[in-house]
Design an enzyme around this catalytic site. Structure first.
Site, PDB file in Angstrom:
ATOM      1  N   LYS A   1       0.851  -1.188   0.000  1.00  0.00           N
ATOM      2  CA  LYS A   1       0.000   0.000   0.000  1.00  0.00           C
ATOM      3  C   LYS A   1       0.887   1.238   0.000  1.00  0.00           C
ATOM      4  CE  LYS A   1      -4.289   1.614   2.082  1.00  0.00           C
ATOM      5  NZ  LYS A   1      -5.283   1.407   3.146  1.00  0.00           N
TER       6      LYS A   1
ATOM      7  N   GLU B   1     -19.867  -5.731  10.136  1.00  0.00           N
ATOM      8  CA  GLU B   1     -20.795  -4.924  10.917  1.00  0.00           C
ATOM      9  C   GLU B   1     -21.898  -5.765  11.553  1.00  0.00           C
ATOM     10  OE1 GLU B   1     -18.903  -2.385   7.764  1.00  0.00           O
ATOM     11  OE2 GLU B   1     -19.947  -4.312   7.755  1.00  0.00           O
TER      12      GLU B   1
ATOM     13  N   ARG C   1     -25.734  -1.877   7.405  1.00  0.00           N
ATOM     14  CA  ARG C   1     -25.422  -3.275   7.085  1.00  0.00           C
ATOM     15  C   ARG C   1     -25.747  -4.209   8.251  1.00  0.00           C
ATOM     16  NH1 ARG C   1     -19.733  -3.508   3.957  1.00  0.00           N
ATOM     17  NH2 ARG C   1     -20.958  -4.692   2.459  1.00  0.00           N
TER      18      ARG C   1
END
Length: 687
Positions: free
Chosen positions: A319, A416, A444
């Protein structure tokens, strides 16, 4: 994987071409400074569509990666936005668009943080500087923006489900197009991804899944799945692809001399790649491969896309690749703000009255910082407090809490639904869990909130961050539906603080309450309100009259009922109305409602008794089903005084449409929720 009938034969990468380019595979540049001047990118400038890549040599593709990465650095400096993930997938994006025949072949990105390079290569290069700005490019893939954006995203873990749906629909119609889904190791922790993989095997679908493993979602990847990926990488082996498409176990070339025991003390010496999780599910697994080695990517993907059935190619990337500061701090460089103008200090500052600003010389706290401070303060005095987050430790302001109370901090990854039910289970055992979650992500876990928490009336507090409009991240991340979907649930208590101080004390109040509660607060900084100590406990369901402006003799009396952080805007709008009328025609009662559920119906009745002629509600939430609707329901159905006096009632909030990205001030103005917009609506009401 069936070969697309549209794919040109020239994209079959020969072994000799790979070998001749192998020496160039590590020539990608590393930069240390974000350029302020548009860099020279001749190869990149020649690409108006992915088809322009087809004539490039492998050497040119490697050079193109340098140019594209440098251009992304420049663009991010001009516009801000997601950063590290985009730099990490430059080579992968080039390889995919080189090998596939898009848009006939389908590329499905997960989350969308990493789609900037994709936008550049699909005809949006010169527009990239407008990304996240009003009327500019969206921060994420969006079907309405480009035919190359096959699926709109913003929330994680959706790409395999969407790609599987595409693959099955294409198969039903007799089309042999390639569908490639790119998903990160963080997004792969979401249960939806595994549900889709399970179904892909059941359907025997032709689906190419590329797992981009950078060991870093927004926060550090955690849990058993992350450790499993680390084991695959650290084994020093890989499952390669033979020319016939068969898996072949071999040593990975980049691991020569690597001491695995130093990296992972508990790892076995015997490689377990042939028994990995993906193969156990039923996918054909290849990898892990170097995701920055373009020749290797071309070889692997050109073979993998010809393998039938569900296939997973595991690549590892860095990253922030190519920008040294981001490689060292991938969390800090997940997203960046645009570079400040060099002569900012000499430019006159223009006042912006559209949103509340912090008073001078008083540094305003972010609401996430207020929550973090409350967590630490309360945990120090109450050992029953446990805190849960679905992969948002930094964003939710929980870093200090996690450091000081590690045994009481639970990061459950991008899950979630699990986060909500985990809290419910904890609450049955006498502890007091707090779930820190963004409004857009609580959507969610809605079934779990209803069935597992509220139905059982369990003692769980929801700290709902990023409520309301969120600016440049746009409609996918806006938290504008939570009042509506929470207030219809029995047993829920919902608080909406006006500022940082009230947020702190409402968190304390809801935590103290034995039952399911929610405190809803916005993104960003507050007004600069000082947090008073000690922590207070407010009376649940009790509103506060903040001010009464104008004469008691005014013929028109307005009750302005404000929910949440629109209070400063409401005060300014009320002052503008009263002060702008020399004949003192209006009186305005500005009310901080503070609670969406339960409503302060006693105060509403008291206002009606004072001869209120007009009632207006104000909230940074959709009007449909919002807090204003709750006021309407009470007055129309239960208030005898309202039926007798019949004041005019009007709701102000976000209209019934998705609000496009832009600055938060622009979004508020677009909805008529700036100071000027609210003043205008109130004048029309009173006229």
């Amino acid at each position: 994987m069936q070969q697309s009938p549209h794919s040109p034969q020239s994209q079959s990468v020969s072994a000799s071409a790979i070998e001749s380019a192998a020496q160039l595979s590590n020539l990608q540049q590393t930069y240390a400074v974000i350029p302020r001047v548009r860099p020279n990118t001749p190869l990149l400038d020649s690409i108006d569509a992915p088809s322009d890549l087809k004539t490039f040599t492998t050497t040119q593709l490697i050079t193109l990666a340098d140019e594209l990465r440098l251009f992304l650095l420049y663009s991010a400096g001009q516009s801000g936005g997601h950063f590290g993930a985009n730099l990490g997938v430059v080579e992968l994006t080039i390889a995919l668009h080189y090998l596939l025949d898009t848009p006939q072949d389908q590329i499905v990105w997960d989350v969308g943080h990493q789609a900037y390079a994709h936008k550049v290569l699909t005809g949006r290069r010169e527009q990239l500087g407008s990304i996240r700005s009003k009327d500019g490019l969206t921060a994420f893939p969006e079907r309405a923006e480009s035919v190359y954006d096959t699926f709109g995203v913003g929330h994680s873990s959706t790409s395999i489900s969407a790609g599987l749906g595409m693959s099955l629909a294409l198969r039903y119609q007799g089309c042999a197009q390639t569908v490639a889904c790119i998903i990160g190791d963080g997004a792969m922790t979401g249960g939806m991804a595994f549900e889709a993989m399970n179904d892909a095997v059941q359907q025997d679908a032709d689906l190419l899944v590329i797992l981009n493993d950078n060991d870093m979602s927004i926060s550090c990847s955690i849990g058993g799945f992350s450790r499993h990926l680390a084991t695959l990488w650290e084994s020093g082996y890989q499952v390669d692809i033979s020319e016939t498409g068969e898996p072949v176990l071999c040593h990975r070339p980049d691991m020569q001399g690597f001491d695995r025991r130093k990296r992972h003390k508990e790892m076995r010496d015997v490689p377990q790649l042939e028994d990995n999780l993906f193969k156990a599910i039923g996918f054909t697994y290849f990898g892990p491969f170097d995701g920055h080695n373009i020749p290797e990517l071309l070889r692997v993907l050109s073979l993998a896309k010809r393998v039938s059935g569900p296939v997973l190619v595991h690549i590892y990337t860095t990253k922030g690749k190519g920008f040294a500061p981001a490689e060292l701090d991938p969390v800090g460089y997940h997203a960046i703000s645009k570079l400040p103008v060099e002569d900012d200090e000499t430019k006159p500052k223009v006042a912006d009255t559209s949103v509340a600003k912090a008073p001078k010389n008083k540094p305003a706290l972010k609401y996430s910082q207020v929550f973090g401070q409350f967590l630490c303060d309360k945990a120090a005095e109450d050992d029953k407090l446990l805190a849960i987050t679905p992969a948002m430790e930094e964003g939710s302001g929980m870093i200090d809490f996690a450091r000081h109370f590690p045994a009481r901090f639970f990061d459950v990854a991008i899950a979630e639904q699990h986060a909500v039910t985990l809290a419910a289970g904890m609450a049955t055992q006498g502890v007091k869990p707090i779930v820190a979650i963004y409004s857009t992500f609580l959507q969610r876990g809605y079934d779990q909130l209803i069935h597992d928490v509220a139905l059982q009336n369990l003692d769980v507090t929801f700290a709902i961050d990023r409520a309301g409009l969120v600016g440049e991240d746009g409609a996918t991340h806006a938290g504008v539906f939570d009042f509506a979907f929470l207030r219809c649930v029995p047993n829920m208590v919902i608080a909406a603080p006006k500022d940082e101080n009230e947020c702190y004390h409402l968190l304390n109040t809801c935590y103290d309450y034995e039952g399911c509660t929610a405190v809803r607060y916005p993104r960003g900084v507050g007004t600069g309100a000082v947090i008073e100590q000690p922590a207070q406990i407010y009376k649940i369901g009790e509103a506060v009259v903040e001010s009464v402006l104008g004469s008691n003799d005014a013929p028109k009396k307005l009750a302005l009922l404000v929910f949440g952080t629109m209070m400063t805007t409401a005060q300014h709008a009320a002052e503008a109305i009263v002060n702008g009328d020399t004949e003192s025609e209006y009186q305005v009662h500005v009310v901080n409602m503070r609670w969406v559920k339960p409503l302060d119906t006693n105060l509403l009745e008291a206002l009606l008794a004072k001869g209120i002629t007009h009632i207006a509600t104000l909230e940074e939430h959709v009007i449909t089903g919002g807090a204003g609707s709750a006021v309407n329901e009470y007055l129309l159905n239960e208030s005898a005084a309202f039926k007798r006096t019949r004041p005019v009632i009007y709701n102000m909030g976000i209209p019934d449409r998705f609000i496009a990205h832009g600055s938060q001030a622009q979004q508020l103005a677009d909805c008529g929720l700036s100071v000027d917009g609210v003043s205008k609506q109130l004048r029309q009401l009173l006229s």
